[in-house]
Design an enzyme around this catalytic site. Structure first.
Site, short mmCIF file in Angstrom:
data_model
loop_
_atom_site.label_atom_id
_atom_site.label_comp_id
_atom_site.label_asym_id
_atom_site.label_seq_id
_atom_site.Cartn_x
_atom_site.Cartn_y
_atom_site.Cartn_z
N ASP A 3 48.62 17.79 56.53
CA ASP A 3 49.00 18.27 57.86
C ASP A 3 49.92 19.48 57.66
O ASP A 3 51.09 19.33 57.35
CB ASP A 3 49.71 17.15 58.63
N GLN B 161 53.36 22.59 60.37
CA GLN B 161 54.66 23.27 60.29
C GLN B 161 54.73 24.16 59.05
O GLN B 161 55.80 24.72 58.74
CB GLN B 161 55.80 22.24 60.23
N CYS C 72 58.25 13.35 68.21
CA CYS C 72 56.97 12.76 67.82
C CYS C 72 57.01 12.27 66.39
O CYS C 72 55.99 12.34 65.67
CB CYS C 72 55.82 13.76 67.98
N LYS D 29 51.77 27.13 67.28
CA LYS D 29 53.04 27.21 66.54
C LYS D 29 53.10 28.45 65.65
O LYS D 29 54.11 28.68 64.99
CB LYS D 29 53.20 25.96 65.66
N HIS E 226 54.29 13.13 61.68
CA HIS E 226 54.21 13.33 63.13
C HIS E 226 53.29 12.25 63.70
O HIS E 226 52.34 11.84 63.02
CB HIS E 226 53.63 14.72 63.37
C1 LIG Z 1 53.92 18.13 61.62
C2 LIG Z 1 53.08 18.19 62.85
N1 LIG Z 1 51.87 17.64 62.84
C3 LIG Z 1 51.05 17.69 63.91
C4 LIG Z 1 51.47 18.27 65.07
C5 LIG Z 1 50.53 18.24 66.24
O1 LIG Z 1 50.17 19.52 66.65
P1 LIG Z 1 49.48 19.66 68.08
O2 LIG Z 1 50.44 19.07 69.06
O3 LIG Z 1 49.29 21.10 68.29
O4 LIG Z 1 48.22 18.88 68.01
C6 LIG Z 1 52.74 18.86 65.14
C7 LIG Z 1 53.29 19.51 66.34
O5 LIG Z 1 53.32 19.06 67.42
C8 LIG Z 1 53.57 18.80 63.99
O6 LIG Z 1 54.79 19.33 64.02
#
Ligand SMILES: Cc1ncc(COP(=O)(O)O)c(C=O)c1O
Ligand SMILES: Cc1ncc(COP(=O)(O)O)c(C=O)c1O
Lengths: 154, 418, 418, 154
Positions: free
Chosen positions: C210, C213, C376, C236, C133
């Protein structure tokens, strides 16, 4: 009134007439801070073999933290280390009990005046005040015995 | 009931705040005088939060579906509301953060990574004041350690005001940034913005204003302030926790580098390099505090409906009354201005040699919530040679009766430890 | 109704989520398949939020009054819950942030400012993957630009998995940190943690995972993962927006420098220097997202009561069904694994040469909420030579009937643009 | 069906059979990206004095963004700059109307095929798609006239 359970006469007495206050010679000195309220204590320990010869201190803080240092001095000076540790642990246990530990005769025998702090354990924000000098003593003792490199912790 | 000129209809207002009906410690009515720490939330804000989650919750900006469009409209609508609230020239100058602390750290980091002419480095100086909240001290200490820049500050006068007598020596040609609090959270002092801004502009330094204790209580006009950045926090102004604001001048936001990297703040990303979206998005990495921004928008609506000027007037009347009554209490010393002029509704004091912790505890037992300690402004305590203070702080729902309760409570404290 | 083995009682669960009753676009029932962007919130979480604000709202940590004590207990209680949820060895290893993006930036910044042996500088390498991401790409790009460290990454195989064939060349003795996603938010791939962690440990690199998900969908055990840092985000996983988590190993949190400076994170402050509180507070500058942490605690309770293993089983069954049904749609190409093995309930696809924006728009008209774009994770689109994908993502309340609705909807899209 | 208000036949026709697609010689080139969805366009303008001689483009994106570029080409090529600007402004106004601008005869006369985008203005997420090529054209024209230093904006 519920407050009286915290501010026992014993505590107020120690607060107004603290025992052994002031800094005297020691084998180790520590400075502890309670970052949530700014209470501070500088505390020195002097050992004679396994015996605690003196615990001297200087600091600023509320009635609970000041009284607790005074009680500590009264309780620990002259004791053997093993016995002092048992007292410290019993006091820690009592303070972390969230008002649920029922002080019994056995506990009272170990803690003497310190049993008066039982009521404080119901006030989470004040538990740290009561423990400040005891944590400092534990740390200073470890240093005096060469167990740690020193330094302060909160 | 004490009648003061300029008071709001607190009877009506208090009905909006469910928590004010709370009863604590076996039947004591809550007297909430800890508003400088955080304010309470009106039902109007809680309803909006709930509605958001029950009807429109979705991630913003990237959806073509209905909920995503609604959520985006609500979130960006909140930005419009905040922009209007502070009279920002452009909505794109309003950055949502998690709190005022993040806002201030964001500025410090932008300047640390910036190119000339903004770059803070070992040849430059940073100026703050001795009455700053830790959140406006530590970020600059970190920046100073990490860049070698020199950190300087304005000291305080005996009566709790900034000592600007040597302003030309403190703010110099080397100064890159001057950051100061508009209203002190411990002294209550309202600072003279104009004098500081004028000198900063003369030497070409950027001006950062910490308005955390101003935004909830007075009309904030970023254009009138003539600052470059203004930071404040939602939870102190009837909004939710988890939301803060940084307002910055558009050209600065365009020129300065980003801080946090991630989703939402990019224009295009490849493994090799990325380009960034225009402000405000450049500074909003990741899923923003959506519901919290929407809640802050509702808070701004609520405050605006009552009228910021009316709130200021109410608090001024109350402060005048409170200062007077407190000074009647034996052994009570106010730390900060001892009149209601150029000060906010936050009053710190000591009571003889009774430690503030003990003062607060005994007040709490009577249902009176005050804050005790150094209030994240320890240098102020050092300055006045005291370990801590007791602080009573008022807001739009506070009443003269609550001032009376405090004064009575203090009598009780004195008796208890007497 | 399609009956699949392992499904949860969605009829009961859906009653907990008020928004799922919503009707959009003139009477269409909402089919919410955008869970990878954000999940919906159960009433149990909303009630806790409301209760917090209506009964206990106060600033944490510094109060001796009743509300402050309650708020602190609720906030710190949420930390206990999150610690238990991820099997953290110590509650002090759980840092509350505003989202996963902040968590990941926090790690990158700590390492940039750290002393040896952690310091990332021009002689060292950072390793990520091509399926990250943006929030796990841009922070490392920034760190690499600012320190001179080299950024490297694992590529992807045709079927949407990490290409680890050259792991020894990618992760080397120079590698200081390896950061990768546990479950991809675009491909759905579940990555082989063990192989990567083993190699990283061999060369003494820190491992950042990370889990944004993963945390919502599977049992997360930070001890079993053997990582050094694990990041995830509240919104999420049935929690509020505005709250994220960074878990880190205690000795690292002790050794590494702070990131944001301000209130709450200090031990003692003077104008000349400051010392910092122990973790987690060292990394939580300013008033934290109190209500949001409390809400996340309630979400964790909710998920735990249903059982993370049951949720995984439910989603696995649904994914298996959905992959099969989607592959029946003419011209549909799944981007990512085409079976339900080692994958999560997030399915990206293209539909002939109909642009995902158009796919999403026509689905929306039928009440079906999917996400379209690069999610993203633009490097993944570049890798597979596509501008964007349509993404359907499921959660514990998703049903086979919703899969059917999606498939029917796609037929409609094909007709519309046919 | 409400969707038809967005996906007018005119739009779908332009999408399927775009006018003037492909990059040809120009006086200035810009590359614009819609960061919220990844739509991209590269666009060149060739001027002959005050007359727009050509607008050529290449890009990827949804039907709305592609059709909009095609309509732009059809509408602007051959026009005087002043007239083209009037068209661009009218289109911008229409797209920002949130579905509230009632296209009248006057507007239709200015916008010709582009009037078909009226329905798109009801969909905030798609307005940027429709505007992508128009913003690119404006930027490229400014560059061709030497008014800006160039570079891309979103
Ligand atoms: C795999 C992954 N990493 C990081 C994020 C970032 O999360 P956030 O937008 O809540 O900071 C997301 C979701 O947007 C994600 O799907
Ligand atoms: C003057 C001042 N500045 C900054 C802050 C920091 O705000 P927050 O804790 O919301 O980041 C506060 C309040 O805590 C404050 O009173």
């Amino acid at each position: 009134m519920k407050l009286d359970s915290m501010y026992q006469d014993v505590i107020l007495d120690h607060y107004k007439n603290p025992h052994g206050r002031g800094l005297r010679d020691g084998d180790a000195e520590v400075h502890h801070v309670n970052p949530t309220c700014g209470d501070e204590i500088t505390l020195r320990v002097r050992l004679d073999g396994d015996t605690i010869e003196d615990v001297s201190y200087e600091g600023q803080g509320c009635s609970i933290s000041q009284a607790s240092a005074s009680v500590l001095n009264e309780l620990l000076v002259g004791k053997e280390l093993a016995e002092a540790r048992r007292i410290q642990e019993t006091f820690l246990h009592l303070m972390q009990s969230k008002g649920k530990a029922e002080p019994d005769d056995a506990m009272e025998e170990v803690l003497e005046d310190a049993i008066a702090f039982a009521g404080v354990s119901k006030y989470p924000a004040r538990v740290k005040c009561a423990l400040l000098s005891w944590m400092a003593w534990k740390d200073a003792t470890a240093q005096a015995l060469g167990e740690t490199a020193g330094g302060k912790t909160a | 009931m004490t009648q003061l000129p300029g008071l709001l209809d607190t009877e009506a207002i208090r009905k909006d705040f469910p928590i004010l009906d709370r009863v604590v410690h076996d039947g004591k009515k809550l007297v909430y005088l800890d508003n400088a720490a955080t304010s309470q939330k009106p039902r109007q804000v809680l309803d909006v939060l709930n509605d958001y989650y029950e009807r429109s919750n979705a991630n913003v900006h990237r959806g073509v579906h209905m909920l995503a469009e609604e959520a985006t409209e609500l979130y960006e609508g909140a930005r419009d509301k905040v922009a209007a609230f502070i009279n920002a020239p452009s909505r794109d100058e309003v950055i949502f953060t998690k709190n005022a602390s993040e806002s201030l750290n964001l500025v410090a980091n932008m300047l640390g990574w910036a190119d000339e002419p903004y770059r803070v480095d070992q040849d430059t100086e940073i100026v703050i004041t001795e009455m700053e909240h830790h959140s406006n001290i530590v970020p600059w200490q970190l920046l100073s350690q990490r860049t070698g820049a020199k950190l300087k500050w304005f000291g305080l006068t005996e009566d709790g005001r900034l000592d600007l007598s040597e302003i030309e020596q403190v703010i110099t040609e080397k100064t890159k940034v001057v950051s100061f609090v508009l209203v002190s959270n411990i002294l209550g002092t309202v600072n003279p913005v104009e004098a500081i801004v004028r000198r900063a502009q003369d030497v070409g330094a950027l001006v950062v204003i910490d308005a955390s204790q101003a935004a909830p209580h007075m009309l904030l006009d970023v254009q009138a302030l003539q600052a470059d950045f203004v930071a404040f926090t939602g939870h102190k102004m009837c909004g939710p926790t988890g939301i803060g604001v940084l307002w910055g001048r558009q050209e600065l936001l365009e020129d300065l580098p980003p801080f946090l990297g991630g989703g939402e703040m990019i224009e295009t990303v490849s493994m090799h390099s990325s380009t960034y979206a225009p402000a405000p998005h450049k500074f909003e990495a990741g899923t923003p505090p959506i519901a919290q921004a929407v809640g802050l928008g509702a808070a701004v609506d609520y405050l605006t409906a009552i009228g910021m000027d009316n709130i200021t007037r109410h608090e001024h009347a109350l402060t005048h009354y409170a200062v007077g009554r407190l000074l009647e209490v034996p052994d009570l010393r106010i730390i900060g201005p001892t009149t209601a002029e150029e000060r906010g509704a936050t009053i710190s004091f000591t009571l003889g040699d009774i430690h503030p912790h003990d003062v607060g505890q005994v007040l709490d037992e009577q249902g009176i919530a005050v804050r005790v300690g150094h209030h994240c402004a320890r240098p102020v305590c050092l300055r006045y040679g005291i370990p801590a203070t007791t602080r009573a702080s008022f807001y739009l729902y506070s009443t003269p009766a609550e001032v009376d309760a405090l004064v009575e409570g203090l009598e009780h404290v004195r008796n208890f430890f007497g």
